[in-house]
Write a protein that holds these residues in place. Structure first.
Motif, PDB file in Angstrom:
ATOM      1  N   ARG A 224       0.851  -1.199   0.000  1.00  0.00           N
ATOM      2  CA  ARG A 224       0.000   0.000   0.000  1.00  0.00           C
ATOM      3  C   ARG A 224       0.876   1.235   0.000  1.00  0.00           C
ATOM      4  O   ARG A 224       1.933   1.271   0.616  1.00  0.00           O
ATOM      5  CB  ARG A 224      -0.873   0.042   1.260  1.00  0.00           C
ATOM      6  CG  ARG A 224      -1.935  -1.018   1.273  1.00  0.00           C
ATOM      7  CD  ARG A 224      -2.701  -0.998   2.586  1.00  0.00           C
ATOM      8  NE  ARG A 224      -3.763  -1.987   2.501  1.00  0.00           N
ATOM      9  CZ  ARG A 224      -4.945  -1.743   1.947  1.00  0.00           C
ATOM     10  NH1 ARG A 224      -5.229  -0.532   1.477  1.00  0.00           N
ATOM     11  NH2 ARG A 224      -5.858  -2.696   1.876  1.00  0.00           N
ATOM     12  N   LYS A 225       0.417   2.248  -0.743  1.00  0.00           N
ATOM     13  CA  LYS A 225       1.151   3.511  -0.739  1.00  0.00           C
ATOM     14  C   LYS A 225       0.181   4.640  -1.005  1.00  0.00           C
ATOM     15  O   LYS A 225      -0.651   4.558  -1.915  1.00  0.00           O
ATOM     16  CB  LYS A 225       2.224   3.490  -1.848  1.00  0.00           C
ATOM     17  CG  LYS A 225       2.992   4.791  -2.005  1.00  0.00           C
ATOM     18  CD  LYS A 225       3.970   5.006  -0.867  1.00  0.00           C
ATOM     19  CE  LYS A 225       4.567   6.394  -0.903  1.00  0.00           C
ATOM     20  NZ  LYS A 225       5.444   6.650   0.237  1.00  0.00           N
ATOM     21  N   ARG A 226       0.244   5.683  -0.184  1.00  0.00           N
ATOM     22  CA  ARG A 226      -0.617   6.835  -0.436  1.00  0.00           C
ATOM     23  C   ARG A 226       0.215   8.106  -0.534  1.00  0.00           C
ATOM     24  O   ARG A 226       1.257   8.238   0.097  1.00  0.00           O
ATOM     25  CB  ARG A 226      -1.699   6.965   0.636  1.00  0.00           C
ATOM     26  CG  ARG A 226      -1.157   7.265   2.016  1.00  0.00           C
ATOM     27  CD  ARG A 226      -2.254   7.316   3.077  1.00  0.00           C
ATOM     28  NE  ARG A 226      -3.496   7.805   2.554  1.00  0.00           N
ATOM     29  CZ  ARG A 226      -4.676   7.203   2.747  1.00  0.00           C
ATOM     30  NH1 ARG A 226      -4.745   6.107   3.431  1.00  0.00           N
ATOM     31  NH2 ARG A 226      -5.772   7.723   2.260  1.00  0.00           N
ATOM     32  N   PHE A 227      -0.207   8.999  -1.411  1.00  0.00           N
ATOM     33  CA  PHE A 227       0.370  10.340  -1.480  1.00  0.00           C
ATOM     34  C   PHE A 227      -0.708  11.288  -1.006  1.00  0.00           C
ATOM     35  O   PHE A 227      -1.713  11.481  -1.694  1.00  0.00           O
ATOM     36  CB  PHE A 227       0.786  10.702  -2.909  1.00  0.00           C
ATOM     37  CG  PHE A 227       1.937   9.890  -3.416  1.00  0.00           C
ATOM     38  CD1 PHE A 227       3.201  10.037  -2.865  1.00  0.00           C
ATOM     39  CD2 PHE A 227       1.776   8.977  -4.445  1.00  0.00           C
ATOM     40  CE1 PHE A 227       4.273   9.292  -3.326  1.00  0.00           C
ATOM     41  CE2 PHE A 227       2.839   8.226  -4.911  1.00  0.00           C
ATOM     42  CZ  PHE A 227       4.092   8.383  -4.348  1.00  0.00           C
ATOM     43  N   GLY A 228      -0.533  11.840   0.177  1.00  0.00           N
ATOM     44  CA  GLY A 228      -1.575  12.698   0.734  1.00  0.00           C
ATOM     45  C   GLY A 228      -2.834  11.896   0.946  1.00  0.00           C
ATOM     46  O   GLY A 228      -2.804  10.851   1.606  1.00  0.00           O
TER      47      GLY A 228
ATOM     48  N   ARG B 147      -3.244  -0.054  -3.443  1.00  0.00           N
ATOM     49  CA  ARG B 147      -4.241  -0.434  -2.445  1.00  0.00           C
ATOM     50  C   ARG B 147      -4.163  -1.916  -2.110  1.00  0.00           C
ATOM     51  O   ARG B 147      -5.157  -2.626  -2.152  1.00  0.00           O
ATOM     52  CB  ARG B 147      -5.638  -0.079  -2.967  1.00  0.00           C
ATOM     53  CG  ARG B 147      -5.740   1.418  -3.277  1.00  0.00           C
ATOM     54  CD  ARG B 147      -7.149   1.806  -3.652  1.00  0.00           C
ATOM     55  NE  ARG B 147      -7.579   1.156  -4.864  1.00  0.00           N
ATOM     56  CZ  ARG B 147      -8.849   0.798  -5.111  1.00  0.00           C
ATOM     57  NH1 ARG B 147      -9.777   0.990  -4.211  1.00  0.00           N
ATOM     58  NH2 ARG B 147      -9.172   0.233  -6.248  1.00  0.00           N
ATOM     59  N   GLY B 148      -2.941  -2.377  -1.804  1.00  0.00           N
ATOM     60  CA  GLY B 148      -2.782  -3.773  -1.414  1.00  0.00           C
ATOM     61  C   GLY B 148      -2.474  -4.656  -2.612  1.00  0.00           C
ATOM     62  O   GLY B 148      -3.303  -5.429  -3.051  1.00  0.00           O
ATOM     63  N   VAL B 149      -1.253  -4.530  -3.118  1.00  0.00           N
ATOM     64  CA  VAL B 149      -0.872  -5.270  -4.311  1.00  0.00           C
ATOM     65  C   VAL B 149      -0.123  -6.545  -3.924  1.00  0.00           C
ATOM     66  O   VAL B 149       0.819  -6.505  -3.136  1.00  0.00           O
ATOM     67  CB  VAL B 149       0.026  -4.404  -5.237  1.00  0.00           C
ATOM     68  CG1 VAL B 149       0.498  -5.230  -6.421  1.00  0.00           C
ATOM     69  CG2 VAL B 149      -0.729  -3.165  -5.701  1.00  0.00           C
TER      70      VAL B 149
ATOM     71  N   PRO C  25       6.957   1.861   0.865  1.00  0.00           N
ATOM     72  CA  PRO C  25       5.545   1.493   0.992  1.00  0.00           C
ATOM     73  C   PRO C  25       5.032   1.839   2.391  1.00  0.00           C
ATOM     74  O   PRO C  25       5.787   1.795   3.352  1.00  0.00           O
ATOM     75  CB  PRO C  25       5.547  -0.025   0.781  1.00  0.00           C
ATOM     76  CG  PRO C  25       6.907  -0.382   0.295  1.00  0.00           C
ATOM     77  CD  PRO C  25       7.840   0.704   0.699  1.00  0.00           C
ATOM     78  N   ASP C  26       3.763   2.181   2.469  1.00  0.00           N
ATOM     79  CA  ASP C  26       3.164   2.462   3.778  1.00  0.00           C
ATOM     80  C   ASP C  26       2.857   1.171   4.515  1.00  0.00           C
ATOM     81  O   ASP C  26       2.877   1.125   5.738  1.00  0.00           O
ATOM     82  CB  ASP C  26       1.865   3.258   3.605  1.00  0.00           C
ATOM     83  CG  ASP C  26       2.118   4.617   2.978  1.00  0.00           C
ATOM     84  OD1 ASP C  26       3.197   5.177   3.221  1.00  0.00           O
ATOM     85  OD2 ASP C  26       1.245   5.098   2.240  1.00  0.00           O
ATOM     86  N   ALA C  27       2.559   0.127   3.749  1.00  0.00           N
ATOM     87  CA  ALA C  27       2.282  -1.173   4.359  1.00  0.00           C
ATOM     88  C   ALA C  27       2.621  -2.250   3.347  1.00  0.00           C
ATOM     89  O   ALA C  27       2.686  -1.985   2.149  1.00  0.00           O
ATOM     90  CB  ALA C  27       0.813  -1.267   4.766  1.00  0.00           C
ATOM     91  N   GLY C  28       2.835  -3.462   3.841  1.00  0.00           N
ATOM     92  CA  GLY C  28       3.117  -4.581   2.954  1.00  0.00           C
ATOM     93  C   GLY C  28       4.593  -4.909   2.912  1.00  0.00           C
ATOM     94  O   GLY C  28       5.410  -4.225   3.524  1.00  0.00           O
ATOM     95  N   ARG C  29       4.896  -5.995   2.235  1.00  0.00           N
ATOM     96  CA  ARG C  29       6.266  -6.481   2.192  1.00  0.00           C
ATOM     97  C   ARG C  29       6.738  -6.688   0.778  1.00  0.00           C
ATOM     98  O   ARG C  29       5.996  -7.159  -0.079  1.00  0.00           O
ATOM     99  CB  ARG C  29       6.367  -7.829   2.904  1.00  0.00           C
ATOM    100  CG  ARG C  29       6.132  -7.710   4.352  1.00  0.00           C
ATOM    101  CD  ARG C  29       5.978  -9.062   4.999  1.00  0.00           C
ATOM    102  NE  ARG C  29       5.794  -8.805   6.413  1.00  0.00           N
ATOM    103  CZ  ARG C  29       6.518  -9.394   7.354  1.00  0.00           C
ATOM    104  NH1 ARG C  29       7.384 -10.314   7.044  1.00  0.00           N
ATOM    105  NH2 ARG C  29       6.320  -9.079   8.612  1.00  0.00           N
ATOM    106  N   VAL C  30       7.991  -6.349   0.552  1.00  0.00           N
ATOM    107  CA  VAL C  30       8.662  -6.619  -0.719  1.00  0.00           C
ATOM    108  C   VAL C  30       9.788  -7.593  -0.402  1.00  0.00           C
ATOM    109  O   VAL C  30      10.635  -7.297   0.442  1.00  0.00           O
ATOM    110  CB  VAL C  30       9.261  -5.332  -1.326  1.00  0.00           C
ATOM    111  CG1 VAL C  30      10.017  -5.665  -2.606  1.00  0.00           C
ATOM    112  CG2 VAL C  30       8.188  -4.295  -1.579  1.00  0.00           C
TER     113      VAL C  30
END
Ligand SMILES: Nc1ncnc2c1ncn2[C@@H]1O[C@H](COP(=O)(O)OP(=O)(O)O)[C@@H](O)[C@H]1O
Ligand SMILES: [Mg+2]
Lengths: 263, 307
Positions: A21-25, A31-33, A66-71
């Motif tokens: 997950r990643k958000r800009f502002g 949204r959860g890839v 990323p704001d959340a999740g794992r690579v």
């Protein structure tokens, strides 16, 4: 030296994305890839402009956090270390070492204009991997010959055509001996007659077994070279499959709408 | 294909291009030549310039001493100001609020007050701070001295000129760094280059290219406004001249001598500027200029640091 976990299940995917997950502002771009890419596979990532393809690619080498999740690349968490159930961001030197094993090619080449073609290719191997100049130059000459630019080693990037510049950029990435190459619309900035020479180089790389993730609008290339095609829309991977399935008989409505525009 | 009338048959291989006439160019040339001739005539034939006196003072030891002082002030101040300016630029662009704020206040203060006042304050530092000591705060003192023994006219002049100039150069270098495309840093990051390598080998050389012309202006400005140090009784070029004509009243010829020397030095600085611009511009000129040249390659190699 960190001792890596042995990769017990031998066929573990080289790249594993989990819930990115990643958000800009206020805009949530990813949204959860979830995504897997096996060693030696070529994954083509397609989708409308603004759907988050570049951001996803940049999360893989931690250019974007990323704001959340794992690579995971090669089973190793990128950018973080897990301690007491939490992810702690790695020190910059460790992140740089991870990036060094992942090549990246940009839409606008981003060659270093004040350095010759040869210097563009040898700088990182010498500074990051500690190659001697002679070793780095030998590798660079091999790679530049492979992308068909042996006569241009002493030229400056601005004197080359777009197609030549992009081939230098590919050689620059390969000089780091990456196990994964990321391409972000490598032919989108090129005049139509120069697209083929860049795609040819990428086709050769795929044939040599390089693992590649390619964001592209070149559906012909995807159909011919990709092992998998993933369609992205509004921050999610909507549909994924081998090109003969996804490009010919898409199941999802949005995929169909997108393909009807680009094919 | 249009059919041409028979009497206008043309041979396309022998078309001759006639350049557009530019009559104003000729008018301009004639006017310029007349003005130059008039000025030269006045310079050479008007006896009030006293060229014979100019000749006797041109290599006067007092003038040459003053010239040397001016050169030393300019070079030393410029070198210190460049180093400090680079630091200020990096601080201004850093993510930390403290360094950014500190550099901002510095630039605000030094650009906002007259150099003349700064010089006088440095020269009279002893009034404000009688002694200087370096040591661990609330701990032992490592070095201590009377301010008066440290602050000579020379050190006060260097402090005043360099600290002031650094504020201007800091802003010039900062704008140069900002002008470098973000894709450059991005590509360097993706290759795994360290922050220091990225800055020193990729961003800075490209930033300096656009910094050279405004920085050369600064150097030339500094050369001339270094004459303000005469307020703290340091005899640089202009002040040396003034000391001479205060006694002999040969004001105009002595000032001409001073101007000749300033012009000589400015000419040399301009040559240096052109040389730097050419060196740092390698790879940026479009067309044939971007092609291979082994000498230029060596320079690029120096920047990349991989000898
Ligand atoms: N650094 C950023 N700051 C703010 N918004 C961004 C940034 N990068 C990308 N975006 C936004 O994220 C969305 C997805 O961008 P991107 O990943 O570049 O899409 P794609 O590559 O599929 O065209 C776009 O709406 C874009 O405006
Ligand atoms: Mg994009």
């Amino acid at each position: 030296m960190v001792v890596r976990q042995p990769l017990t299940p031998t066929e573990q995917p080289l790249v594993q994305l989990r819930g990115i997950r990643k958000r800009f502002g206020s805009h949530e771009v990813l949204r959860g890839v979830d995504l897997d890419v096996d060693t030696g596979q070529v994954l083509c990532l397609v989708g409308a402009s603004g759907s988050g393809k570049s951001t996803l690619l940049r999360c893989i080498n931690h250019l974007e956090r990323p704001d959340a999740g794992r690579v995971l690349v090669g089973g190793e968490l990128v950018g973080y270390v897990e301690r007491d159930g939490r992810l702690h961001e790695l020190p910059e030197s460790r992140i740089r070492a991870q990036r060094a094993g992942i090549g990246m090619v940009f839409q606008h080449f981003n060659l270093f204009p004040h350095l010759t073609v040869l210097e563009n290719v040898v700088t990182a191997p010498m500074r990051v991997l500690g190659y001697s100049r002679s070793a780095a130059e030998a590798t660079a000459h091999d790679l530049l010959a492979r992308v068909g630019l042996a006569p241009k080693v002493d030229a400056y990037p601005r004197s080359l055509s777009g197609g030549q510049q992009q081939r230098v950029a590919i050689a620059r990435g390969l000089a780091m001996r990456p196990r994964l190459m990321l391409f972000d619309e490598p032919t989108s900035a090129l005049d139509p007659e120069l697209v083929g020479e860049v795609l040819d180089v990428m086709r050769g790389l795929a044939a040599d077994g390089m693992t590649m993730i390619v964001v592209t609008h070149e559906m012909g290339f995807a159909r011919e070279v990709a092992s998998q095609v993933a369609f992205m829309s509004e921050g999610l991977i909507v549909e994924q499959g081998p090109p003969q399935d996804l490009l010919v008989a898409p199941r999802h409505e949005r995929t169909r709408a997108f393909l009807s525009k680009v094919l | 294909m249009t059919v041409l009338p028979a009497n206008t048959t043309r041979d396309e291989d022998s078309d001759v291009v006639v350049p557009r006439r530019r009559p104003w160019r000729w008018v301009g040339t004639v006017v310029s030549v007349l003005i130059v001739a008039a000025v030269a005539n006045s310079f050479l034939t008007n006896p009030n310039y006293q060229w014979d006196v100019v000749a006797t003072y041109l290599f006067d030891p007092r003038i040459l001493d003053g010239l040397l002082t001016t050169l030393q002030l300019t070079v030393v101040s410029m070198v210190l100001a460049s180093a400090l300016g680079l630091l200020l630029a990096v601080m201004r662009l850093s993510r930390g609020r403290l360094p950014r704020g500190a550099a901002g206040v510095y630039i605000w203060l030094f650009r906002g007050t007259p150099v003349l006042v700064q010089l006088i304050l440095w020269y009279n530092l002893a009034i404000l701070v009688p002694s200087v000591s370096i040591g661990i705060p609330f701990g032992p003192t490592l070095f201590s001295a009377q301010t008066n023994t440290i602050i000579t006219p020379w050190t006060a002049a260097i402090l005043g000129l360099a600290l002031n100039e650094a504020a201007y150069l800091g802003e010039i270098i900062r704008s140069g760094i900002v002008s470098v495309d973000r894709g450059q840093t991005e590509a360097a990051n993706a290759l795994g280059l360290s922050r220091v390598d990225t800055f020193r080998r990729i961003v800075l050389p490209q930033a300096l290219r656009v910094t050279v012309p405004p920085a050369s202006n600064e150097a030339i400005g500094l050369l001339k406004y270094s004459s303000v140090v005469s307020v703290i009784a340091l005899p640089e070029l202009l002040y040396s001249g003034q000391l001479i004509y205060a006694r002999t009243y040969e004001t105009i010829p002595v000032l001409l001598v001073v101007c000749i020397w300033y012009l000589v030095v400015v000419t040399l600085l301009t040559l240096l500027e052109h040389w730097l611009e050419r060196r740092l511009g390698v790879g940026f000129r479009t067309g044939a200029g971007g092609d291979a040249n082994p000498r230029k390659g060596r320079w690029a190699r120096w920047w990349s640091g991989n000898h």
